[in-house]
Design a protein around this motif. Structure first.
Motif, short mmCIF file in Angstrom:
data_model
loop_
_atom_site.label_atom_id
_atom_site.label_comp_id
_atom_site.label_asym_id
_atom_site.label_seq_id
_atom_site.Cartn_x
_atom_site.Cartn_y
_atom_site.Cartn_z
N ASN A 202 66.30 -3.04 41.50
CA ASN A 202 67.68 -3.24 41.05
C ASN A 202 67.65 -3.16 39.52
O ASN A 202 67.13 -4.05 38.85
N ILE A 203 68.22 -2.10 38.99
CA ILE A 203 68.00 -1.73 37.59
C ILE A 203 69.24 -2.02 36.75
O ILE A 203 70.35 -1.61 37.11
N PRO A 204 69.09 -2.70 35.61
CA PRO A 204 70.23 -2.96 34.72
C PRO A 204 70.51 -1.76 33.82
O PRO A 204 70.06 -1.69 32.68
N PHE A 205 71.27 -0.80 34.32
CA PHE A 205 71.61 0.39 33.55
C PHE A 205 72.66 0.06 32.49
O PHE A 205 73.58 -0.74 32.74
N PRO A 206 72.57 0.68 31.31
CA PRO A 206 73.69 0.60 30.37
C PRO A 206 74.94 1.21 31.01
O PRO A 206 74.87 2.26 31.65
N ARG A 207 76.07 0.55 30.84
CA ARG A 207 77.30 1.03 31.47
C ARG A 207 77.63 2.46 31.04
O ARG A 207 78.11 3.27 31.85
N SER A 208 77.37 2.78 29.81
CA SER A 208 77.70 4.12 29.32
C SER A 208 76.86 5.19 29.99
O SER A 208 77.23 6.37 30.00
N TYR A 209 75.72 4.79 30.56
CA TYR A 209 74.87 5.75 31.26
C TYR A 209 75.39 5.99 32.68
O TYR A 209 75.37 7.11 33.18
N VAL A 210 75.86 4.93 33.33
CA VAL A 210 76.36 5.05 34.69
C VAL A 210 77.74 5.71 34.72
O VAL A 210 78.05 6.49 35.61
N TYR A 211 78.56 5.40 33.72
CA TYR A 211 79.91 5.95 33.64
C TYR A 211 80.06 6.78 32.36
O TYR A 211 80.76 6.39 31.44
N PRO A 212 79.39 7.92 32.28
CA PRO A 212 79.49 8.74 31.07
C PRO A 212 80.89 9.33 30.93
O PRO A 212 81.58 9.57 31.91
N GLN A 213 81.30 9.56 29.68
CA GLN A 213 82.58 10.20 29.43
C GLN A 213 82.42 11.68 29.72
O GLN A 213 81.65 12.38 29.07
N VAL A 214 83.16 12.15 30.71
CA VAL A 214 83.05 13.55 31.13
C VAL A 214 84.32 14.28 30.77
O VAL A 214 85.38 13.69 30.57
N GLN A 215 84.21 15.59 30.71
CA GLN A 215 85.37 16.40 30.31
C GLN A 215 86.45 16.36 31.38
O GLN A 215 87.63 16.34 31.09
N ASP A 216 86.01 16.33 32.64
CA ASP A 216 86.98 16.33 33.73
C ASP A 216 87.44 14.91 33.99
O ASP A 216 86.80 14.15 34.69
N GLU A 217 88.57 14.53 33.42
CA GLU A 217 89.05 13.16 33.55
C GLU A 217 89.51 12.85 34.97
O GLU A 217 89.65 11.70 35.34
N GLN A 218 89.74 13.91 35.78
CA GLN A 218 90.20 13.67 37.14
C GLN A 218 89.05 13.33 38.07
O GLN A 218 89.26 12.90 39.20
N ASP A 219 87.83 13.52 37.60
CA ASP A 219 86.67 13.23 38.44
C ASP A 219 86.35 11.75 38.37
O ASP A 219 85.76 11.27 37.43
N ASN A 220 86.78 11.02 39.37
CA ASN A 220 86.51 9.59 39.40
C ASN A 220 85.61 9.24 40.57
O ASN A 220 85.80 8.26 41.27
N THR A 221 84.60 10.10 40.78
CA THR A 221 83.68 9.90 41.89
C THR A 221 83.06 8.53 41.88
O THR A 221 82.82 7.92 42.91
N PHE A 222 82.79 8.00 40.66
CA PHE A 222 82.07 6.74 40.55
C PHE A 222 83.00 5.53 40.52
O PHE A 222 82.56 4.43 40.24
N SER A 223 84.28 5.74 40.80
CA SER A 223 85.22 4.63 40.65
C SER A 223 84.87 3.44 41.53
O SER A 223 85.11 2.30 41.16
N SER A 224 84.30 3.71 42.70
CA SER A 224 83.95 2.60 43.60
C SER A 224 82.46 2.38 43.65
O SER A 224 81.98 1.60 44.47
N PHE A 225 81.72 3.05 42.79
CA PHE A 225 80.26 2.92 42.82
C PHE A 225 79.83 1.52 42.41
O PHE A 225 80.46 0.86 41.61
N ASN A 226 78.74 1.12 43.01
CA ASN A 226 78.11 -0.16 42.67
C ASN A 226 78.91 -1.37 43.16
O ASN A 226 78.71 -2.48 42.70
N ARG A 227 79.79 -1.13 44.11
CA ARG A 227 80.60 -2.25 44.57
C ARG A 227 79.77 -3.29 45.32
O ARG A 227 80.19 -4.42 45.49
N ASN A 228 78.58 -2.89 45.78
CA ASN A 228 77.74 -3.83 46.51
C ASN A 228 76.56 -4.31 45.70
O ASN A 228 75.70 -5.01 46.22
N ALA A 229 76.47 -3.92 44.45
CA ALA A 229 75.30 -4.28 43.65
C ALA A 229 75.32 -5.75 43.30
O ALA A 229 76.37 -6.35 43.10
#
Length: 591
Positions: A202-229
């Motif tokens: 169980n790794i403490p990632f920097p938030r900016s690494y898990v949720y990088p600012q991407v060009q495609d603002e409509q891509d919210n694939t990670f919006s529900s990620f880590n909900r069980n962490a």
């Protein structure tokens, strides 16, 4: 000529170097057939003049640095150009979780002939010592334990998941990868599942690494990620891997492409994942190293990296193994997850539970079920071995200061109308109050239940102006029942009796379950002593010696099973002794 293990290791080390991993005074090498590979202290290529500096760095500094871009996490799976589109929809709809993503990824990459992860995957074990890999005969060694039932349930669950979801999905994804000849089997999926659970952190990632600012603002694939962490250092899950173009360097294919991170925001997101290299550290009760994450590069010089850091508590020597701690785990968890046990494990524990089905068969079950819910009572509990250190039969005595503090806390929980005195044994009682309050409720007699109802009615009033709190319900039940009923029920759960609830449910005692088919604690001790004392006569040939060892000595799986079940029997015996003594005191004091 190099043997196959050495050849695999050479390719893996080149692959690590290609992907930015830095070995700073350590090396990976083969341990033995039980441990596999491990990480060891090394002074290779170091001159005498630089050895002192290296010794200081090893004992007080860095040993291994791995870029987080090499981590296998859910983000990598969702970013994969082939797996991503297929998995994202299932993930967003809740059909799969992050653990499934990574196990699926491992299954597919194992079957891909040209996988960029092949040098790493070839280094991983192909079989495991956990009960999911036991033969039927080996599994019988733990019959009657919690582990036996958990293994049977998990096997059925994994097989169902494979048939319903994994098999066809893997076939489809392999075709998209151009792998038309590869065939998937349940063993491939079981292997991937075991790799994940034995190696994930169980790794403490920097938030900016898990949720990088991407060009495609409509891509919210990670919006529900880590909900069980969870912020726990035990193993868990995740899988992320961007597509890497195969590069041929010294026969090593597969540099993993980097994920470009954004700036550090000073926040942490816990993500489960595998870190190639660091995951070769074995477990020890007294670890020689810890792992940490460097988000800025200020410690390692490598931004967004994980590094292995000497614990600084032990005097490491060259060729010593560098171990880490997998956490304070009992043998049940160690065997279930990792396939090994620790004899006389100080972190061992016993699980005790009152079967939910049995409540339906007790008198006044509906009223008692309501009271259990109102108290937020627990029907199961873990009893760590360490609890015995403060029990009735401990070595030494508790400090008076801690006793006084304990009394102050507990008085408010037990006082009601002063009719029942505070138990003299309260500070020696090792059983959790949440579990005891459940047992008090279940064991209540009809007149005691009536008294509880009357006490609570005084609180809420005739018009029911308010509802009693969980603490008030607990206090009313203790005032009416005391401890003797709960402790008798606990003794019955632990002891060599069985409880019968009507004709529909039979609740066997813990000790009866454990001893059925495997004998007593003493029998297990004899088996272990016999396995360790096999002597080979000097006149025996090597063939005769091997025959004797095969006949007399037991397999690792059987040895681990016997150590585990003997520990369960020992803990059961010790906690029965505690419960019986508490029961005697409760009866003598009118509680």
């Amino acid at each position: 000529m190099a043997n196959p293990e050495e050849s695999k290791l050479d390719l893996f080390l080149q692959w690590l170097q290609l992907n930015g991993v830095q070995q700073r005074g350590c090396k990976i090498k083969y341990c033995d057939s039980n441990k596999g590979f491990g990480i060891f202290l090394s002074a290779d290529d170091v001159s005498d003049g630089n050895f002192k500096a290296l010794f200081y760095e090893i004992n007080f500094g860095l040993l291994l640095v791995v870029p987080l871009d090499l981590a296998i996490t859910p983000m990598r799976v969702l970013q994969d150009p082939i797996l991503g589109p297929e998995c994202s929809a299932m993930f967003e709809e809740g059909d799969v979780d992050d653990r499934f993503l990574m196990i699926l990824f491992l299954t597919i990459e194992r079957l891909r002939k040209n996988s960029s992860w092949k040098p790493y995957l070839d280094m991983l074990p192909t079989t495991f010592g956990n009960p999911l890999w036991f033969t039927d005969d080996e599994l019988l060694e733990v019959k009657g334990t919690t582990l036996y039932h958990a293994t049977e349930l998990q096997k059925k669950k994994l097989l169902s998941l494979y048939e319903d979801k994994v098999k066809n999905l893997v076939k489809k994804l392999l075709v998209l990868h151009g792998e038309t000849e590869s065939e998937v089997s349940f063993e491939d999926f079981l292997w991937a599942n075991s790799i994940f659970w034995t190696r994930a952190l169980n790794i403490p990632f920097p938030r900016s690494y898990v949720y990088p600012q991407v060009q495609d603002e409509q891509d919210n694939t990670f919006s529900s990620f880590n909900r069980n962490a969870e912020s726990d250092t035990s193993k868990i899950s995740s899988g992320e891997l961007t597509d890497g173009k195969g590069l041929e360097i010294y026969g090593v294919e597969g540099q993993v492409t980097e994920v470009t991170p954004a700036s550090v925001q000073g926040e942490t997101v816990w993500v489960e994942g595998l870190i190639p290299g660091i995951d070769f550290c074995n477990h020890d009760l007294k670890p020689a190293a810890n792992w940490e994450v460097d988000g800025t590069g200020s410690t390692t010089g490598v931004p967004f990296s994980m590094y292995l850091l000497s614990a600084g508590k032990s005097h490491l020597q060259v060729e010593d193994e560098i171990s880490i701690s997998y956490g304070s785990k009992g043998n049940e968890e160690l065997l279930y997850l990792y396939g090994f046990v620790i004899d006389n494990n100080p972190d061992d524990y016993l699980m005790v539970h009152y079967p939910l089905e049995a409540i339906q068969s007790v008198p006044f079950s509906e009223s008692k079920a309501q009271l259990l819910e109102a108290q937020k009572a627990e029907l199961r509990c873990l009893l760590p071995r360490s609890l015995l250190d403060r029990g009735f039969f401990q070595a030494g005595t508790l400090q008076k200061e801690s006793n006084d503090k304990c009394n102050v806390v507990l008085v408010s929980n037990y006082s009601w109308c002063g009719q029942r005195k505070m138990p003299s044994y309260l500070n020696r009682l090792v059983f959790p109050e949440d579990f005891l309050t459940a047992l008090r409720t279940i064991a209540m007699l009809e007149d005691e239940l009536y008294q509880v109802s009357s006490l609570l009615q005084e609180l809420v009033g005739s018009n029911g102006e308010r509802q009693p709190t969980d603490k008030e319900v607990r206090a009313a039940i203790w005032e009416s029942c005391g401890d003797s009923g709960a402790l008798q029920l606990l003794v019955d759960l632990l002891n060599m009796k069985s409880l019968k609830y009507q004709a529909q449910f039979l609740c066997c005692s813990r000790m009866v379950d454990l001893e059925e088919g495997s004998g007593t604690e003493e029998n297990d001790t004899e088996l272990l002593e016999k396995a360790c004392s096999t002597e080979i006569p000097e006149e025996y040939t090597s063939f005769e010696a091997n025959e004797l060892i095969t006949r007399e000595m037991m397999s690792k799986s059987r040895w681990c099973s016997i150590v585990y079940r003997r520990g369960q029997k020992q803990l059961t015996r010790l906690f029965v002794k505690e419960a019986e003594h508490a029961l005697q005191l409760a009866l003598s004091e009118g509680n």
